[in-house]
Design a protein around this motif. Structure first.
Motif, PDB file in Angstrom:
ATOM      1  N   GLU A  32     178.336 155.874 -42.885  1.00  0.00           N
ATOM      2  CA  GLU A  32     179.603 155.357 -43.417  1.00  0.00           C
ATOM      3  C   GLU A  32     180.085 154.216 -42.527  1.00  0.00           C
ATOM      4  OE1 GLU A  32     184.066 156.936 -44.651  1.00  0.00           O
ATOM      5  OE2 GLU A  32     182.450 158.364 -44.202  1.00  0.00           O
ATOM      6  N   LEU A  33     180.339 153.057 -43.129  1.00  0.00           N
ATOM      7  CA  LEU A  33     180.701 151.852 -42.385  1.00  0.00           C
ATOM      8  C   LEU A  33     182.048 151.322 -42.865  1.00  0.00           C
ATOM      9  CD1 LEU A  33     177.246 150.034 -42.657  1.00  0.00           C
ATOM     10  CD2 LEU A  33     178.140 151.177 -40.599  1.00  0.00           C
ATOM     11  N   ALA A  34     182.840 150.838 -41.924  1.00  0.00           N
ATOM     12  CA  ALA A  34     184.056 150.101 -42.270  1.00  0.00           C
ATOM     13  C   ALA A  34     183.667 148.631 -42.434  1.00  0.00           C
ATOM     14  CB  ALA A  34     185.106 150.254 -41.176  1.00  0.00           C
ATOM     15  N   VAL A  35     183.904 148.089 -43.622  1.00  0.00           N
ATOM     16  CA  VAL A  35     183.438 146.740 -43.952  1.00  0.00           C
ATOM     17  C   VAL A  35     184.645 145.813 -44.082  1.00  0.00           C
ATOM     18  CG1 VAL A  35     182.144 145.343 -45.601  1.00  0.00           C
ATOM     19  CG2 VAL A  35     181.479 147.726 -45.170  1.00  0.00           C
ATOM     20  N   GLU A  36     184.563 144.651 -43.423  1.00  0.00           N
ATOM     21  CA  GLU A  36     185.622 143.649 -43.481  1.00  0.00           C
ATOM     22  C   GLU A  36     185.074 142.384 -44.124  1.00  0.00           C
ATOM     23  OE1 GLU A  36     187.170 143.008 -39.496  1.00  0.00           O
ATOM     24  OE2 GLU A  36     186.350 144.967 -38.935  1.00  0.00           O
ATOM     25  N   GLU A  37     185.952 141.662 -44.813  1.00  0.00           N
ATOM     26  CA  GLU A  37     185.591 140.344 -45.339  1.00  0.00           C
ATOM     27  C   GLU A  37     185.920 139.288 -44.294  1.00  0.00           C
ATOM     28  OE1 GLU A  37     187.500 139.625 -49.056  1.00  0.00           O
ATOM     29  OE2 GLU A  37     186.688 141.436 -49.990  1.00  0.00           O
ATOM     30  N   LYS A  38     184.967 138.389 -44.039  1.00  0.00           N
ATOM     31  CA  LYS A  38     185.213 137.311 -43.078  1.00  0.00           C
ATOM     32  C   LYS A  38     185.876 136.113 -43.726  1.00  0.00           C
ATOM     33  CE  LYS A  38     181.006 137.024 -41.251  1.00  0.00           C
ATOM     34  NZ  LYS A  38     179.943 136.610 -40.284  1.00  0.00           N
ATOM     35  N   GLY A  39     185.514 135.809 -44.934  1.00  0.00           N
ATOM     36  CA  GLY A  39     186.084 134.649 -45.597  1.00  0.00           C
ATOM     37  C   GLY A  39     186.076 134.795 -47.103  1.00  0.00           C
ATOM     38  N   THR A  40     185.013 135.400 -47.601  1.00  0.00           N
ATOM     39  CA  THR A  40     184.882 135.614 -49.031  1.00  0.00           C
ATOM     40  C   THR A  40     184.401 137.037 -49.276  1.00  0.00           C
ATOM     41  OG1 THR A  40     182.552 134.933 -49.172  1.00  0.00           O
ATOM     42  CG2 THR A  40     184.218 133.184 -49.310  1.00  0.00           C
ATOM     43  N   LYS A  41     184.385 137.435 -50.528  1.00  0.00           N
ATOM     44  CA  LYS A  41     183.974 138.788 -50.881  1.00  0.00           C
ATOM     45  C   LYS A  41     182.495 139.041 -50.618  1.00  0.00           C
ATOM     46  CE  LYS A  41     187.558 139.266 -54.409  1.00  0.00           C
ATOM     47  NZ  LYS A  41     187.859 139.452 -55.854  1.00  0.00           N
ATOM     48  N   THR A  42     181.704 137.980 -50.500  1.00  0.00           N
ATOM     49  CA  THR A  42     180.268 138.139 -50.235  1.00  0.00           C
ATOM     50  C   THR A  42     179.902 137.827 -48.790  1.00  0.00           C
ATOM     51  OG1 THR A  42     179.820 135.871 -50.970  1.00  0.00           O
ATOM     52  CG2 THR A  42     179.660 137.628 -52.627  1.00  0.00           C
ATOM     53  N   ASP A  43     180.900 137.569 -47.952  1.00  0.00           N
ATOM     54  CA  ASP A  43     180.679 137.290 -46.527  1.00  0.00           C
ATOM     55  C   ASP A  43     181.367 138.387 -45.746  1.00  0.00           C
ATOM     56  OD1 ASP A  43     180.051 136.175 -44.120  1.00  0.00           O
ATOM     57  OD2 ASP A  43     181.474 134.499 -44.274  1.00  0.00           O
ATOM     58  N   VAL A  44     180.612 139.424 -45.389  1.00  0.00           N
ATOM     59  CA  VAL A  44     181.209 140.619 -44.804  1.00  0.00           C
ATOM     60  C   VAL A  44     180.677 140.865 -43.403  1.00  0.00           C
ATOM     61  CG1 VAL A  44     181.569 141.664 -47.072  1.00  0.00           C
ATOM     62  CG2 VAL A  44     179.455 142.161 -45.800  1.00  0.00           C
ATOM     63  N   VAL A  45     181.391 141.703 -42.668  1.00  0.00           N
ATOM     64  CA  VAL A  45     181.009 142.050 -41.303  1.00  0.00           C
ATOM     65  C   VAL A  45     181.402 143.494 -41.042  1.00  0.00           C
ATOM     66  CG1 VAL A  45     183.206 141.281 -40.292  1.00  0.00           C
ATOM     67  CG2 VAL A  45     181.120 141.276 -38.886  1.00  0.00           C
ATOM     68  N   THR A  46     180.670 144.141 -40.156  1.00  0.00           N
ATOM     69  CA  THR A  46     180.992 145.496 -39.723  1.00  0.00           C
ATOM     70  C   THR A  46     181.096 145.512 -38.196  1.00  0.00           C
ATOM     71  OG1 THR A  46     178.730 146.287 -39.368  1.00  0.00           O
ATOM     72  CG2 THR A  46     179.582 146.362 -41.635  1.00  0.00           C
ATOM     73  N   GLN A  47     181.619 146.595 -37.665  1.00  0.00           N
ATOM     74  CA  GLN A  47     181.655 146.733 -36.213  1.00  0.00           C
ATOM     75  C   GLN A  47     180.243 146.786 -35.639  1.00  0.00           C
ATOM     76  OE1 GLN A  47     184.359 146.495 -34.253  1.00  0.00           O
ATOM     77  NE2 GLN A  47     182.890 146.498 -32.548  1.00  0.00           N
ATOM     78  N   VAL A  48     179.302 147.259 -36.431  1.00  0.00           N
ATOM     79  CA  VAL A  48     177.919 147.320 -35.951  1.00  0.00           C
ATOM     80  C   VAL A  48     177.377 145.910 -35.696  1.00  0.00           C
ATOM     81  CG1 VAL A  48     175.619 148.243 -36.360  1.00  0.00           C
ATOM     82  CG2 VAL A  48     177.604 149.430 -37.285  1.00  0.00           C
ATOM     83  N   ASP A  49     177.739 144.934 -36.560  1.00  0.00           N
ATOM     84  CA  ASP A  49     177.351 143.549 -36.298  1.00  0.00           C
ATOM     85  C   ASP A  49     177.834 143.112 -34.916  1.00  0.00           C
ATOM     86  OD1 ASP A  49     176.557 142.006 -39.145  1.00  0.00           O
ATOM     87  OD2 ASP A  49     177.837 143.741 -39.428  1.00  0.00           O
ATOM     88  N   ARG A  50     179.089 143.413 -34.622  1.00  0.00           N
ATOM     89  CA  ARG A  50     179.669 143.003 -33.340  1.00  0.00           C
ATOM     90  C   ARG A  50     178.999 143.731 -32.178  1.00  0.00           C
ATOM     91  NH1 ARG A  50     184.550 143.967 -36.602  1.00  0.00           N
ATOM     92  NH2 ARG A  50     185.334 141.943 -37.346  1.00  0.00           N
ATOM     93  N   ASP A  51     178.765 145.028 -32.358  1.00  0.00           N
ATOM     94  CA  ASP A  51     178.138 145.802 -31.286  1.00  0.00           C
ATOM     95  C   ASP A  51     176.714 145.326 -31.036  1.00  0.00           C
ATOM     96  OD1 ASP A  51     180.465 147.268 -31.151  1.00  0.00           O
ATOM     97  OD2 ASP A  51     179.669 148.998 -32.246  1.00  0.00           O
ATOM     98  N   ALA A  52     175.991 145.023 -32.111  1.00  0.00           N
ATOM     99  CA  ALA A  52     174.611 144.546 -31.956  1.00  0.00           C
ATOM    100  C   ALA A  52     174.598 143.198 -31.247  1.00  0.00           C
ATOM    101  CB  ALA A  52     173.934 144.453 -33.317  1.00  0.00           C
ATOM    102  N   GLN A  53     175.525 142.304 -31.610  1.00  0.00           N
ATOM    103  CA  GLN A  53     175.575 140.996 -30.936  1.00  0.00           C
ATOM    104  C   GLN A  53     175.898 141.162 -29.456  1.00  0.00           C
ATOM    105  OE1 GLN A  53     176.982 137.316 -32.833  1.00  0.00           O
ATOM    106  NE2 GLN A  53     178.621 137.290 -31.308  1.00  0.00           N
ATOM    107  N   GLU A  54     176.838 142.043 -29.143  1.00  0.00           N
ATOM    108  CA  GLU A  54     177.183 142.283 -27.740  1.00  0.00           C
ATOM    109  C   GLU A  54     175.980 142.808 -26.963  1.00  0.00           C
ATOM    110  OE1 GLU A  54     180.393 144.838 -25.035  1.00  0.00           O
ATOM    111  OE2 GLU A  54     180.546 144.824 -27.220  1.00  0.00           O
ATOM    112  N   THR A  55     175.220 143.690 -27.582  1.00  0.00           N
ATOM    113  CA  THR A  55     174.029 144.225 -26.923  1.00  0.00           C
ATOM    114  C   THR A  55     172.984 143.142 -26.699  1.00  0.00           C
ATOM    115  OG1 THR A  55     174.378 146.433 -27.829  1.00  0.00           O
ATOM    116  CG2 THR A  55     172.136 145.878 -27.167  1.00  0.00           C
ATOM    117  N   VAL A  56     172.777 142.283 -27.692  1.00  0.00           N
ATOM    118  CA  VAL A  56     171.837 141.171 -27.535  1.00  0.00           C
ATOM    119  C   VAL A  56     172.269 140.280 -26.380  1.00  0.00           C
ATOM    120  CG1 VAL A  56     170.959 139.050 -28.588  1.00  0.00           C
ATOM    121  CG2 VAL A  56     171.058 141.165 -29.931  1.00  0.00           C
ATOM    122  N   ILE A  57     173.541 139.911 -26.340  1.00  0.00           N
ATOM    123  CA  ILE A  57     174.027 139.012 -25.288  1.00  0.00           C
ATOM    124  C   ILE A  57     173.919 139.669 -23.914  1.00  0.00           C
ATOM    125  CG2 ILE A  57     176.072 137.822 -24.407  1.00  0.00           C
ATOM    126  CD1 ILE A  57     176.902 137.366 -27.336  1.00  0.00           C
TER     127      ILE A  57
END
Length: 267
Positions: A32-57
């Motif tokens: 189960e994911l909390a999904v946010e819109e970044k700009g449009t209804k087809t451009d979405v982001v989750t906390q997992v995107d942010r966590d994965a980017q932080e881990t990569v960096i």
């Protein structure tokens, strides 16, 4: 350290960082994911995107603490530096697929020098596929890559890649028309880095868009295609760069027809 040694080191880190980010993505896939819109209804982001980017960096910083990082999410840089080393990160390319429980997503990391990729990796954990490229070549799960040898457009399979937003759906329709009228078949997977990687493997003969494409959606795949023997240009037929308008990627043999199709989108 020589330039060759530096390229090997950075290519190795690109793979290691992509694997780390992909592991974060995989751990929450089909939960189960909390999904946010970044700009449009087809451009979405989750906390997992942010966590994965932080881990990569964080992984990159272990060995390259001072290098700039260009990333899709949050406050990371958005433009590729023209000089010096940098890292280009897409923590989850294909977030819509990820949210929907579709396996076509991946973590892409490219190491660049003076604006061009020297090594990259795209790890698609739900497909058990790892694409990597560096000074020693391009590989899928350790096996060398080569583009398709198909030279007949009517036997070729092409992908209209990236995405046309709602105010550009006439262009999306035009891209689709050009593909189905000129080529044997069409695919679209909703993950640009995977689509470009599939050109490198020969699973697709080409992928194209008339739009400017984000560096995190493209640089890793472009390097894979070129190392596998393919061609990537802009709409003018010039060698593609991270700031080009349009991206036309092919096995080389169908490139002229694919270029004509991309140019016709806005006619």
């Amino acid at each position: 350290m020589s330039d060759d040694d530096a390229a090997v080191s950075r290519a190795t880190m690109a793979l290691r960082a992509a694997e780390a980010g992909a592991a974060v993505a995989a751990s929450s896939f089909r939960t189960e994911l909390a999904v946010e819109e970044k700009g449009t209804k087809t451009d979405v982001v989750t906390q997992v995107d942010r966590d994965a980017q932080e881990t990569v960096i964080e992984t990159i910083r272990e060995e390259f603490p001072d290098d700039p990082v260009v990333g899709e999410e949050d406050d990371a840089l958005k433009d590729v530096p023209e000089s010096g080393p940098a890292w280009i990160v897409d923590p989850i390319d294909g977030t819509n697929n990820y949210v929907d429980g579709t396996r076509a997503f991946g973590t892409a990391v490219a190491a660049v020098a003076d604006g061009g990729p020297v090594g990259a990796a795209t790890v698609c954990p739900a497909l058990s596929d790892t694409y990597r490229v560096g000074p020693d070549g391009a590989f899928l799960n350790g096996e060398p890559l080569s583009v398709s040898d198909c030279d007949d457009p009517e036997a070729a399979t092409v992908c209209p890649t990236f995405w046309w937003d709602f105010d550009q759906r006439d262009q999306y329709a035009a891209a689709t028309r050009e593909v189905v009228e000129r080529f044997g078949d069409m695919r679209r997977f909703g993950c640009a880095q995977l689509e470009l990687a599939m050109v490198a493997t020969g699973a697709l003969e080409g992928a194209m868009t008339n739009m400017a494409i984000n560096p995190w959606d493209s640089l890793a795949g472009v390097r894979l295609i070129r190392e596998a023997g393919g061609v990537v240009t802009d709409l003018e037929g010039n060698r593609w760069r991270h700031d080009s308008t349009g991206l036309v990627a092919s096995n080389g043999a169908i490139h002229d027809e694919l270029l004509a199709a991309a140019r016709a989108i806005e006619d």
